[in-house]
Design an enzyme around this catalytic site. Structure first.
Site, PDB file in Angstrom:
ATOM      1  N   SER A  68       0.825  -1.213   0.000  1.00  0.00           N
ATOM      2  CA  SER A  68       0.000   0.000   0.000  1.00  0.00           C
ATOM      3  C   SER A  68       0.860   1.264   0.000  1.00  0.00           C
ATOM      4  CB  SER A  68      -0.896   0.030   1.241  1.00  0.00           C
ATOM      5  OG  SER A  68      -1.595  -1.184   1.407  1.00  0.00           O
TER       6      SER A  68
HETATM    7  N1  SAH Z   1      -0.937  -4.312   3.908  1.00  0.00           N
HETATM    8  C1  SAH Z   1      -0.307  -4.798   2.700  1.00  0.00           C
HETATM    9  C2  SAH Z   1      -1.148  -4.518   1.491  1.00  0.00           C
HETATM   10  C3  SAH Z   1      -1.314  -5.727   0.653  1.00  0.00           C
HETATM   11  S1  SAH Z   1      -2.514  -5.641  -0.625  1.00  0.00           S
HETATM   12  C4  SAH Z   1       1.092  -4.245   2.594  1.00  0.00           C
HETATM   13  O1  SAH Z   1       1.418  -3.338   3.365  1.00  0.00           O
HETATM   14  O2  SAH Z   1       1.860  -4.739   1.760  1.00  0.00           O
HETATM   15  C5  SAH Z   1      -3.863  -6.532   0.107  1.00  0.00           C
HETATM   16  C6  SAH Z   1      -3.633  -7.989   0.386  1.00  0.00           C
HETATM   17  O3  SAH Z   1      -4.899  -8.528   0.794  1.00  0.00           O
HETATM   18  C7  SAH Z   1      -3.193  -8.840  -0.813  1.00  0.00           C
HETATM   19  O4  SAH Z   1      -1.994  -9.460  -0.506  1.00  0.00           O
HETATM   20  C8  SAH Z   1      -4.324  -9.864  -0.967  1.00  0.00           C
HETATM   21  O5  SAH Z   1      -3.886 -11.168  -1.350  1.00  0.00           O
HETATM   22  C9  SAH Z   1      -4.922  -9.880   0.427  1.00  0.00           C
HETATM   23  N2  SAH Z   1      -6.303 -10.373   0.521  1.00  0.00           N
HETATM   24  C10 SAH Z   1      -7.324 -10.180  -0.341  1.00  0.00           C
HETATM   25  N3  SAH Z   1      -8.441 -10.803   0.113  1.00  0.00           N
HETATM   26  C11 SAH Z   1      -8.099 -11.390   1.301  1.00  0.00           C
HETATM   27  C12 SAH Z   1      -8.811 -12.169   2.254  1.00  0.00           C
HETATM   28  N4  SAH Z   1     -10.116 -12.496   2.107  1.00  0.00           N
HETATM   29  N5  SAH Z   1      -8.146 -12.591   3.345  1.00  0.00           N
HETATM   30  C13 SAH Z   1      -6.831 -12.289   3.552  1.00  0.00           C
HETATM   31  N6  SAH Z   1      -6.106 -11.576   2.670  1.00  0.00           N
HETATM   32  C14 SAH Z   1      -6.736 -11.105   1.561  1.00  0.00           C
END
Ligand code: SAH
Length: 215
Positions: A68
């Site tokens: 993010s």
């Molecule tokens: N906080 C992260 C942002 C990652 S993007 C960072 O700082 O890098 C969001 C993430 O949510 C992705 O990796 C995606 O695979 C995950 N995601 C999507 N749906 C999800 C779910 N139902 N349960 C857990 N993770 C999920």
């Protein structure tokens, strides 16, 4: 390596990020600014992109996901009002960056990811923060085994508030989640009593799961 996983060369970039992208754009919580100033974001960014680590933008990670944008991480954590004694659920581990910043703010963090390769890589990157537990599962159902939480923060966009999250929140706790359709959301705060405040416009990857979007 320091306890925050920092390497020395990046310190100037990190200080500039805090000053120019966060404080100058209205992030006011000193604990959030300090935490973002301590966590080495380059540790969570793929090797070819490390020199972009302190740009204020989301960057691609594996499996078509993103780390993010720093401003949105700061805004989410500021709105979540994480105290030093808090126990927090982080939905959507991705690279693990937001979980690391949370670990600087809270007592304990459970971070849930649905893609196994990302969960494994994040667990390695988060080794300097032993009070973060990375679990594999569908975060749209929360993580009842470690509930209740003082805050639940999501880094993936949900079409509507997943009902399980409110049941896993402590009285007085808060959910912060990007709510809306796949192409545009608003960062939304939901309190344990169900009351809502709508904040920044944003675009996150979708929350995919039983109470999220279809895959
Ligand atoms: N906080 C992260 C942002 C990652 S993007 C960072 O700082 O890098 C969001 C993430 O949510 C992705 O990796 C995606 O695979 C995950 N995601 C999507 N749906 C999800 C779910 N139902 N349960 C857990 N993770 C999920």
């Amino acid at each position: 390596m320091t306890p925050s996983g920092a390497t020395s060369g990046a310190a100037a970039g990190r200080a500039r990020m805090v000053r120019e992208h966060l404080a100058a754009r209205g992030i006011a919580d000193p604990r959030v600014l300090d935490a973002m100033g301590r966590v080495a974001r380059e540790r969570f960014v793929p090797s070819p992109l490390k020199e972009r680590a302190y740009d204020d933008r989301a960057l691609p990670i594996d499996a078509g996901q993103t780390i993010s944008q720093p401003y949105m991480v700061a805004r989410t954590l500021e709105l979540a009002r994480i105290g030093p004694g808090a126990h927090v659920l982080d939905v959507g581990t991705g690279s693990g960056y937001q979980a690391a910043v949370l670990a600087e703010l809270a007592r304990s963090v459970v971070s849930i990811e649905r893609i196994e390769a990302l969960a494994l890589a994040a667990r390695r990157a988060l080794a300097p923060w032993p009070h973060v537990e990375v679990v594999l599962g569908d975060g749209s159902l929360g993580w009842p085994a470690r509930a209740p939480y003082d805050a639940i923060v999501a880094a993936a966009a949900a079409p509507a508030l997943p009902p399980a999250w409110l049941t896993q929140l402590r009285p007085g706790g808060r959910v912060v989640v990007p709510l809306g359709p796949r192409d545009q959301q608003r960062l939304t705060v939901i309190e344990a009593d169900g009351s809502r405040e709508v904040h920044d416009a944003c675009v996150y990857v979708p929350l995919i799961g039983a109470e999220g979007f279809a895959g």
